[in-house]
Design an enzyme around this catalytic site. Sequence first.
Site, PDB file in Angstrom:
ATOM      1  N   ASP A  86      37.524  45.181  86.356  1.00 28.66           N
ATOM      2  CA  ASP A  86      38.211  43.893  86.268  1.00 28.66           C
ATOM      3  C   ASP A  86      37.386  42.886  87.059  1.00 28.66           C
ATOM      4  O   ASP A  86      37.124  43.093  88.249  1.00 28.66           O
ATOM      5  CB  ASP A  86      39.619  44.038  86.856  1.00 28.66           C
ATOM      6  CG  ASP A  86      40.449  42.769  86.717  1.00 28.66           C
ATOM      7  OD1 ASP A  86      39.862  41.694  86.484  1.00 28.66           O
ATOM      8  OD2 ASP A  86      41.681  42.852  86.858  1.00 28.66           O
ATOM      9  N   ASN A 146      27.342  39.617  80.069  1.00 28.96           N
ATOM     10  CA  ASN A 146      27.953  39.057  78.867  1.00 28.96           C
ATOM     11  C   ASN A 146      29.403  38.624  79.069  1.00 28.96           C
ATOM     12  O   ASN A 146      29.889  37.736  78.382  1.00 28.96           O
ATOM     13  CB  ASN A 146      27.863  40.108  77.747  1.00 28.96           C
ATOM     14  CG  ASN A 146      28.713  39.773  76.555  1.00 28.96           C
ATOM     15  OD1 ASN A 146      28.333  38.985  75.694  1.00 28.96           O
ATOM     16  ND2 ASN A 146      29.908  40.383  76.486  1.00 28.96           N
ATOM     17  N   TYR A 169      34.329  25.015  83.634  1.00 24.25           N
ATOM     18  CA  TYR A 169      33.484  25.938  82.867  1.00 24.25           C
ATOM     19  C   TYR A 169      32.022  25.536  83.004  1.00 24.25           C
ATOM     20  O   TYR A 169      31.149  26.382  83.228  1.00 24.25           O
ATOM     21  CB  TYR A 169      33.913  25.909  81.398  1.00 24.25           C
ATOM     22  CG  TYR A 169      33.051  26.710  80.458  1.00 24.25           C
ATOM     23  CD1 TYR A 169      33.070  28.101  80.475  1.00 24.25           C
ATOM     24  CD2 TYR A 169      32.222  26.075  79.529  1.00 24.25           C
ATOM     25  CE1 TYR A 169      32.293  28.846  79.606  1.00 24.25           C
ATOM     26  CE2 TYR A 169      31.448  26.805  78.643  1.00 24.25           C
ATOM     27  CZ  TYR A 169      31.479  28.190  78.688  1.00 24.25           C
ATOM     28  OH  TYR A 169      30.701  28.917  77.812  1.00 24.25           O
ATOM     29  N   LYS A 217      28.691  27.729  84.270  1.00 27.04           N
ATOM     30  CA  LYS A 217      27.534  27.972  83.414  1.00 27.04           C
ATOM     31  C   LYS A 217      26.267  27.376  84.021  1.00 27.04           C
ATOM     32  O   LYS A 217      25.169  27.939  83.859  1.00 27.04           O
ATOM     33  CB  LYS A 217      27.786  27.396  82.022  1.00 27.04           C
ATOM     34  CG  LYS A 217      28.945  28.040  81.269  1.00 27.04           C
ATOM     35  CD  LYS A 217      28.635  29.459  80.849  1.00 27.04           C
ATOM     36  CE  LYS A 217      29.222  30.522  81.729  1.00 27.04           C
ATOM     37  NZ  LYS A 217      28.950  31.903  81.240  1.00 27.04           N
TER      38      LYS A 217
END
Length: 302
Positions: A80, A107, A191, A195
């Site tokens: 997790d 990923n 987000y 990234k």
Amino acid sequence: MPCSNLSSFNPSTDIPDLSGKVILITGGTAGLGTETILQLSKHNPSRILFTGRNTTAANKVIETTKAINANLDIRFIPCDFTPLKSVQEAGKHVVATNERLDILMCNAGVMAVPKVVTKDGYEVQFGINHVAHASLIKTLLPLLLEAGQKPDSDVRIVSNSSLGFTFATTIDFDKLHSENDLGALGAFKRYGQSKLANILYTRQLAKHYPSITSVAIHPGIITTGLMTGMSSFNKHFVDVTTIGRRIDIEDGAKNQLWCATMGKEGLRNGGFYEPVGRWEGGRTRRRMRVLGMNRGSGRRGS
């Protein structure tokens, strides 16, 4: 050589023989992770390891993969990514049960989810997309570096970033231990910070560990399970802004497969790649200059 378009790269025929390779894919129980496992399994790796939370889904992945390559050694590692303890335990398990690790594919991830913090108190997107993977990489580094010392070694770390990094105007380090409410389109801004962190971290890995080829990638705009946790508004925003540009999961996995398996002489260590195999150094450097974060472009190869 880079491919000019998605159809120029066929994983079934273009990925070379992977005999002897041990590969770890995070988030392998669905979407891009599962597709990546299925494609890699066709090319005889020594072992594929993958993480996830759903044991039922993991067993289905193993069953499907075995139908492609009955002799493949494939192993599921429950993990997790919201508590770092789970990530570190998974990494230690990999180190203890494997003599080498040749390819690590980071990923797993979430996108534009509602504001909340992880069990360790990090903004959830930054915590899962960046901090958890950075912790895993740190735990696995001894195994990766050892493999990198072997003759003709070719050790790689491929991190799934996104052109969504352009939503970020900075990384607000003072607010990473909070929900980090950023107002309108805040979920996408958070987000973007995660990234952007993936790209910056990849560049630092290349700088400090040149025996490992580390790259970040944009997989393309894909309709996957990443959209499941979005609000209706955010789903609509994605739908409207990506009309005509979305690709399926099979094409979405191609860029990370290319970066993980093609000849390393064609890769820039620390680089950021768009589909398929297109180095976007100029775009990334310009964006870093805007953010005041440019620190060099990394080296080719390792």
